[in-house]
Scaffold this motif. Structure first.
Motif, PDB file in Angstrom:
ATOM      1  N   ALA A  83      49.934  42.094  57.157  1.00 19.39           N
ATOM      2  CA  ALA A  83      48.965  41.209  56.506  1.00 19.39           C
ATOM      3  C   ALA A  83      47.802  40.828  57.411  1.00 19.39           C
ATOM      4  CB  ALA A  83      49.667  39.941  56.009  1.00 19.39           C
ATOM      5  N   VAL A  84      47.776  41.339  58.629  1.00 14.36           N
ATOM      6  CA  VAL A  84      46.681  41.003  59.547  1.00 14.36           C
ATOM      7  C   VAL A  84      45.784  42.207  59.831  1.00 14.36           C
ATOM      8  CG1 VAL A  84      47.945  39.117  60.623  1.00 14.36           C
ATOM      9  CG2 VAL A  84      48.147  41.422  61.580  1.00 14.36           C
ATOM     10  N   ASP A  85      46.046  43.350  59.176  1.00 10.82           N
ATOM     11  CA  ASP A  85      45.186  44.519  59.372  1.00 10.82           C
ATOM     12  C   ASP A  85      45.073  45.291  58.065  1.00 10.82           C
ATOM     13  OD1 ASP A  85      47.345  46.451  59.092  1.00 10.82           O
ATOM     14  OD2 ASP A  85      47.929  46.014  61.155  1.00 10.82           O
ATOM     15  N   PHE A  86      44.229  46.320  58.085  1.00 11.24           N
ATOM     16  CA  PHE A  86      43.981  47.119  56.879  1.00 11.24           C
ATOM     17  C   PHE A  86      44.604  48.513  56.991  1.00 11.24           C
ATOM     18  CE2 PHE A  86      41.007  43.747  56.241  1.00 11.24           C
ATOM     19  CZ  PHE A  86      40.892  43.629  54.861  1.00 11.24           C
ATOM     20  N   ASP A  87      45.573  48.675  57.884  1.00  6.69           N
ATOM     21  CA  ASP A  87      46.280  49.948  57.981  1.00  6.69           C
ATOM     22  C   ASP A  87      47.233  50.103  56.798  1.00  6.69           C
ATOM     23  OD1 ASP A  87      44.982  50.291  60.375  1.00  6.69           O
ATOM     24  OD2 ASP A  87      46.692  49.641  61.598  1.00  6.69           O
ATOM     25  N   GLU A  88      47.534  51.353  56.446  1.00  6.02           N
ATOM     26  CA  GLU A  88      48.477  51.592  55.353  1.00  6.02           C
ATOM     27  C   GLU A  88      49.827  50.956  55.685  1.00  6.02           C
ATOM     28  OE1 GLU A  88      48.659  55.725  54.276  1.00  6.02           O
ATOM     29  OE2 GLU A  88      46.514  55.836  53.892  1.00  6.02           O
ATOM     30  N   ILE A  89      50.510  50.485  54.649  1.00 10.11           N
ATOM     31  CA  ILE A  89      51.712  49.685  54.893  1.00 10.11           C
ATOM     32  C   ILE A  89      52.976  50.519  54.993  1.00 10.11           C
ATOM     33  CG2 ILE A  89      50.610  47.783  53.654  1.00 10.11           C
ATOM     34  CD1 ILE A  89      52.724  48.156  51.447  1.00 10.11           C
ATOM     35  N   TYR A  90      52.923  51.785  54.527  1.00 10.09           N
ATOM     36  CA  TYR A  90      54.111  52.629  54.588  1.00 10.09           C
ATOM     37  C   TYR A  90      54.013  53.622  55.733  1.00 10.09           C
ATOM     38  CZ  TYR A  90      55.524  50.966  49.969  1.00 10.09           C
ATOM     39  OH  TYR A  90      55.910  50.184  48.906  1.00 10.09           O
ATOM     40  N   ALA A  91      55.127  53.830  56.426  1.00 10.88           N
ATOM     41  CA  ALA A  91      55.198  54.857  57.458  1.00 10.88           C
ATOM     42  C   ALA A  91      55.361  56.222  56.789  1.00 10.88           C
ATOM     43  CB  ALA A  91      56.383  54.576  58.389  1.00 10.88           C
ATOM     44  N   GLU A  92      55.299  57.271  57.589  1.00  9.95           N
ATOM     45  CA  GLU A  92      55.534  58.618  57.078  1.00  9.95           C
ATOM     46  C   GLU A  92      57.034  58.875  56.965  1.00  9.95           C
ATOM     47  OE1 GLU A  92      53.525  60.972  56.103  1.00  9.95           O
ATOM     48  OE2 GLU A  92      51.557  60.237  56.746  1.00  9.95           O
ATOM     49  N   PHE A  93      57.433  59.674  55.984  1.00  8.24           N
ATOM     50  CA  PHE A  93      58.787  60.210  55.983  1.00  8.24           C
ATOM     51  C   PHE A  93      58.967  61.105  57.206  1.00  8.24           C
ATOM     52  CE2 PHE A  93      59.684  60.042  51.167  1.00  8.24           C
ATOM     53  CZ  PHE A  93      60.690  59.095  51.327  1.00  8.24           C
ATOM     54  N   SER A  94      60.155  61.121  57.766  1.00 10.89           N
ATOM     55  CA  SER A  94      60.491  62.159  58.733  1.00 10.89           C
ATOM     56  C   SER A  94      60.757  63.440  57.944  1.00 10.89           C
ATOM     57  CB  SER A  94      61.738  61.767  59.526  1.00 10.89           C
ATOM     58  OG  SER A  94      62.885  61.782  58.673  1.00 10.89           O
ATOM     59  N   PRO A  95      60.677  64.619  58.582  1.00 16.16           N
ATOM     60  CA  PRO A  95      60.972  65.864  57.846  1.00 16.16           C
ATOM     61  C   PRO A  95      62.346  65.836  57.186  1.00 16.16           C
ATOM     62  CG  PRO A  95      59.928  66.370  59.936  1.00 16.16           C
ATOM     63  CD  PRO A  95      60.201  64.900  59.954  1.00 16.16           C
ATOM     64  N   ASP A  96      63.356  65.322  57.890  1.00 17.80           N
ATOM     65  CA  ASP A  96      64.709  65.274  57.310  1.00 17.80           C
ATOM     66  C   ASP A  96      64.766  64.341  56.110  1.00 17.80           C
ATOM     67  OD1 ASP A  96      65.620  67.050  59.180  1.00 17.80           O
ATOM     68  OD2 ASP A  96      66.541  65.532  60.478  1.00 17.80           O
ATOM     69  N   ALA A  97      64.079  63.199  56.211  1.00 24.25           N
ATOM     70  CA  ALA A  97      64.091  62.238  55.106  1.00 24.25           C
ATOM     71  C   ALA A  97      63.372  62.802  53.889  1.00 24.25           C
ATOM     72  CB  ALA A  97      63.456  60.924  55.542  1.00 24.25           C
ATOM     73  N   ALA A  98      62.256  63.493  54.125  1.00 27.83           N
ATOM     74  CA  ALA A  98      61.521  64.089  53.002  1.00 27.83           C
ATOM     75  C   ALA A  98      62.370  65.124  52.297  1.00 27.83           C
ATOM     76  CB  ALA A  98      60.223  64.715  53.511  1.00 27.83           C
ATOM     77  N   GLN A  99      63.054  65.968  53.059  1.00 29.43           N
ATOM     78  CA  GLN A  99      63.917  66.985  52.448  1.00 29.43           C
ATOM     79  C   GLN A  99      65.077  66.333  51.701  1.00 29.43           C
ATOM     80  OE1 GLN A  99      63.449  69.974  56.211  1.00 29.43           O
ATOM     81  NE2 GLN A  99      65.064  70.497  54.766  1.00 29.43           N
ATOM     82  N   ALA A 100      65.664  65.306  52.291  1.00 28.49           N
ATOM     83  CA  ALA A 100      66.813  64.644  51.652  1.00 28.49           C
ATOM     84  C   ALA A 100      66.405  63.984  50.343  1.00 28.49           C
ATOM     85  CB  ALA A 100      67.418  63.619  52.603  1.00 28.49           C
ATOM     86  N   GLN A 101      65.255  63.308  50.348  1.00 31.20           N
ATOM     87  CA  GLN A 101      64.806  62.651  49.130  1.00 31.20           C
ATOM     88  C   GLN A 101      64.418  63.666  48.055  1.00 31.20           C
ATOM     89  OE1 GLN A 101      64.839  59.228  48.293  1.00 31.20           O
ATOM     90  NE2 GLN A 101      66.205  59.347  50.059  1.00 31.20           N
ATOM     91  N   ALA A 102      63.812  64.784  48.462  1.00 33.15           N
ATOM     92  CA  ALA A 102      63.471  65.827  47.495  1.00 33.15           C
ATOM     93  C   ALA A 102      64.725  66.438  46.880  1.00 33.15           C
ATOM     94  CB  ALA A 102      62.629  66.900  48.171  1.00 33.15           C
ATOM     95  N   SER A 103      65.798  66.491  47.653  1.00 28.14           N
ATOM     96  CA  SER A 103      67.045  67.107  47.167  1.00 28.14           C
ATOM     97  C   SER A 103      67.711  66.286  46.073  1.00 28.14           C
ATOM     98  CB  SER A 103      68.026  67.300  48.322  1.00 28.14           C
ATOM     99  OG  SER A 103      68.636  66.070  48.707  1.00 28.14           O
TER     100      SER A 103
END
Length: 480
Positions: free
Chosen positions: A25-45
């Motif tokens: 709440a003190v900056d204008f950076d995006e609030i979500y981090a990136e998925f890790s490659p393993d997390a992206a694959q797991a969620q896609a599965s």
């Protein structure tokens, strides 16, 4: 590798990590981090690869979501990106700002069965961000150059999508925009905490490297005339968007400190881009230390309340005349705003802006509402209960939506027909306007809507423009 899919009973739904509210709440950076490659694959599965892909039907672009989810689950990320980008010119942008809870994710089959939706948007974002990082996203190299040309008025998502599609086919494309940068609302309307501006800038840079010419700070009707553009180009696209703010119709709405949402958001985004913004520096368009009231319940209202928090507002309150379940904005955005300290006054309608003797805002007087009978759209109409209350305010932001500007007047072209709301009329089979050879796409046609719809319209218009120019080149029709 089908065994990689259908993991929704074993793998729980998960979003990328979200930064804690006090930190974000003190900056204008995006609030979500990136998925890790393993997390992206797991969620896609977790995708069920259902026979009827409702997620695809819920996407205006008809993205081949199950296909690129399967490829991502198998670790075939370049192929996943190629499938994703085949139907979407800005998948990483849609992955960030589309209201997936109302579109693809909202009708996901496993969501309906109680297992929690596949996190389609976050995976879409990961796939294309990864493609940029790996160097797979390259400038467009058409198989052959064509002599014919297209002019595009507006460098927002609809205009940019059309420009890319036409350039892919080898046409000479020039984009005109009244602003000093491309992107339209992607650049100046949507805050950085939802879409960091370098994401938009790299898209513009790629199009420039592809041979698309941009003429910024150029307003049609002032700096260049529409008849001249019609003569210069074989086809022309109007993709200006809608920028006229809907007004607040109550006493006191002209008091000092009552702002239009887009003026406020543009100043904030320009400041973040490093521009000199005198109205921000003077405090006129800056919420720091002020009691802020935002009126509206859409995504623009959510952008305003969350921007005010980051600017250091003393308090931030959102007034909306219906209840939470009936608000048009994303429920995720409401949750994010609540976490960041925004107070929501549901079923509250502004009756008057109260001001001081000097004409400055001091409070908003609102009526308590209840939901009555459905209106013509089927939504329950808000009805006053007779109870009123005041909310103290130093700054009131109107986030009530946008109307089209008067393009026939601005373009000095009375033959350009519009509907009763001022939106440009088109033949939806061709996206052509009442002016031969002139097409239109995006919000200026359908009214204020979603980025994904603008992209679709831009792609559809580009295809119609291609067919027209191809027919001209073959001599089947005479050029206008």
């Amino acid at each position: 590798m089908a065994e990689r899919m259908l993991q929704f009973t074993k793998v729980s739904r998960s979003m990328p990590d979200k930064r804690p509210a006090p930190a974000r709440a003190v900056d204008f950076d995006e609030i979500y981090a990136e998925f890790s490659p393993d997390a992206a694959q797991a969620q896609a599965s977790r995708c069920s690869q259902c026979g009827v892909p409702f997620c695809q039907q819920g996407c205006p672009l008809q993205n081949n979501i199950p296909d690129w989810l399967k490829l991502a689950a198998e670790g075939r990320m370049e192929e996943a990106w190629r499938v994703s980008s085949a139907t979407n010119n800005m998948p990483e942008i849609c992955g960030r700002i589309c209201p997936q809870d109302r579109l693809c994710e909202g009708i996901c089959t496993i969501e309906q069965s109680g297992h929690g939706t596949v996190t389609i948007g976050s995976i879409e974002k990961y796939i294309t961000d990864n493609a940029w990082n790996e160097g797979w996203v390259q400038p467009i190299k058409p198989p052959r150059e064509r002599a014919q040309s297209a002019g595009i008025i507006g460098a927002g998502p609809g205009g940019l999508a059309a420009a890319e599609q036409l350039r892919r086919k080898g046409y000479q494309v020039t984009v005109y925009d009244a602003h000093d940068r491309g992107g339209g609302l992607l650049m100046y309307g949507i805050p950085g905490f939802k879409l960091e501006k370098d994401i938009v800038e790299r898209r513009i840079a790629r199009l420039e490297a592809s041979g698309i010419r941009f003429r910024f700070n150029t307003r049609v009707g002032r700096d260049v005339q529409l008849p001249a553009l019609r003569t210069e180009y074989d086809t022309l696209l109007i993709a200006t968007g809608v920028y006229a703010a809907k007004d607040l119709k109550c006493p006191g709405s002209r008091a000092e400190g009552v702002l239009a949402a887009l003026d406020y958001l543009t100043a904030s985004n320009r400041k973040g881009l490093g521009d000199v913004v005198p109205a921000f520096e003077s405090g006129e368009l800056n919420a720091e230390g002020k009691r802020v009231v935002v009126i509206g319940g859409g995504d623009t209202a959510m952008d305003c309340v969350r921007t005010a928090v980051r600017q250091g507002a003393k308090s931030v309150t959102c007034l909306y005349r219906r209840d939470r379940a009936n608000m048009p904005g994303s429920q995720r955005e409401v949750q994010n705003a609540e976490e960041e300290g925004v107070v929501f006054e549901w079923l509250a309608n502004p009756d008057a802006i109260l001001d001081t003797k000097a004409g400055k805002v001091k409070a908003v007087r609102a009526s308590r509402m209840k939901l009555g009978e459905p209106d013509a759209s089927g939504r329950q109409s808000p009805v006053k209960t007779g109870e009123t209350f005041d909310v103290k305010a130093d700054l009131v932001i109107k986030a009530l939506g946008f109307d089209p500007e008067d393009l026939p007047l601005l373009f000095d072209e009375p033959a350009l027909t519009v509907n009763r709301w001022g939106a440009v009329r088109v033949d939806y089979a061709t996206m052509q306007t009442s002016l031969p050879g002139v097409y239109a796409a995006g919000d200026i046609v359908r009214g204020a809507s979603l980025v994904v719809w603008a992209i679709k319209d831009g792609r559809d218009a580009a295809e119609a423009m291609h067919k027209s120019m191809k027919a001209m080149a073959s001599g089947k029709v005479a050029a206008e």
